[in-house]
Scaffold this active site. Structure first.
Site, PDB file in Angstrom:
ATOM      1  N   LYS A  43       0.840  -1.205   0.000  1.00 30.59           N
ATOM      2  CA  LYS A  43       0.000   0.000   0.000  1.00 30.59           C
ATOM      3  C   LYS A  43       0.873   1.253   0.000  1.00 30.59           C
ATOM      4  CE  LYS A  43      -3.811  -2.248   2.480  1.00 30.59           C
ATOM      5  NZ  LYS A  43      -4.462  -2.433   3.788  1.00 30.59           N
ATOM      6  N   GLN A  87      -4.452  -1.904   9.939  1.00 29.13           N
ATOM      7  CA  GLN A  87      -4.378  -3.233   9.338  1.00 29.13           C
ATOM      8  C   GLN A  87      -4.962  -4.286  10.281  1.00 29.13           C
ATOM      9  OE1 GLN A  87      -3.278  -3.790   6.127  1.00 29.13           O
ATOM     10  NE2 GLN A  87      -4.050  -5.846   6.444  1.00 29.13           N
ATOM     11  N   ASP A 110     -11.212   2.453   4.666  1.00 23.00           N
ATOM     12  CA  ASP A 110     -11.567   1.029   4.570  1.00 23.00           C
ATOM     13  C   ASP A 110     -13.081   0.832   4.466  1.00 23.00           C
ATOM     14  OD1 ASP A 110      -9.334  -0.660   4.393  1.00 23.00           O
ATOM     15  OD2 ASP A 110      -8.893  -0.456   6.530  1.00 23.00           O
TER      16      ASP A 110
END
Length: 201
Positions: A43, A87, A110
């Site tokens: 990412k 994460q 997200d």
């Protein structure tokens, strides 16, 4: 054809030129999960390629929930950070839901915050979880007709299955959606009748 990364890079340059703004993403990783480290590294590399500003914070497994919440609060207040990604999975001593809800929903790229989940379900503008969003992009760019089609989604997770179903119900895709899961009888029958089959398990 122009790649998605090239499109985003072009939009990033336009944003810098017109509004003197560079999109900023904060990545938070807790612990030593090897897969998580690879995801976050990729990412970060993608951000570099398209001209985003990114910050990666690696925290030890022993990080407390309150320490993580404090870091999220700092990024929520940081005007140079426009998106926050924590994460998953997190260590067992940290409440995942509490962490997700602590992220400002306007920075929840997200799409996991309850406010974004709710906005998605009623068709409002919001951040969308990346896998369902990617599937929709693939379908649109492949010019696959979805209106009136029978779409079967196998899986009902909050990350893929449920948002996938919500997206297909939106008027721009306009599909008829069936969601199958572990308690569904005869998934094979539903699958064979699908015009479009999404395996989200």
């Amino acid at each position: 054809s122009v790649s998605i990364k090239e499109e985003v890079k072009s939009e990033t340059q336009k944003l810098l030129f017109e509004k003197n703004t560079i999109p900023g993403l904060a990545f938070i990783i807790v612990g030593d999960n090897p897969a998580s480290k690879v995801y976050v590294k990729n990412k970060g590399r993608a951000c570099e390629e398209i001209g985003f500003h990114s910050v990666t914070t690696n925290l030890p497994e022993s990080t407390t929930e309150s320490e993580l919440l404090e870091l999220i609060s700092e990024f929520n207040s940081d005007k140079n950070i426009h998106g926050i990604l924590v994460q998953l999975p997190l260590p067992k001593h940290i409440n995942e839901s509490k962490i997700i809800e602590a992220i400002d929903f306007k920075k929840d790229v997200d799409g996991f915050h309850p406010q974004n989940v709710g906005r998605l379900s009623i068709g409002q503008s919001c951040f969308i979880p990346c896998t369902p969003f990617g599937i929709v992009e693939l379908i649109k760019r492949s010019k696959i007709e979805t209106s009136g089609k029978n779409v079967v989604v196998i899986g009902r997770s909050n990350i893929v299955g449920k948002p996938m179903a919500s997206l297909f119900l939106r008027k721009d895709l306009n599909a008829t959606v069936t969601v199958c899961h572990s308690a569904t009888k005869d998934i094979k029958q539903f699958s064979t009748e699908a015009d479009i089959l999404i395996a989200a398990i």
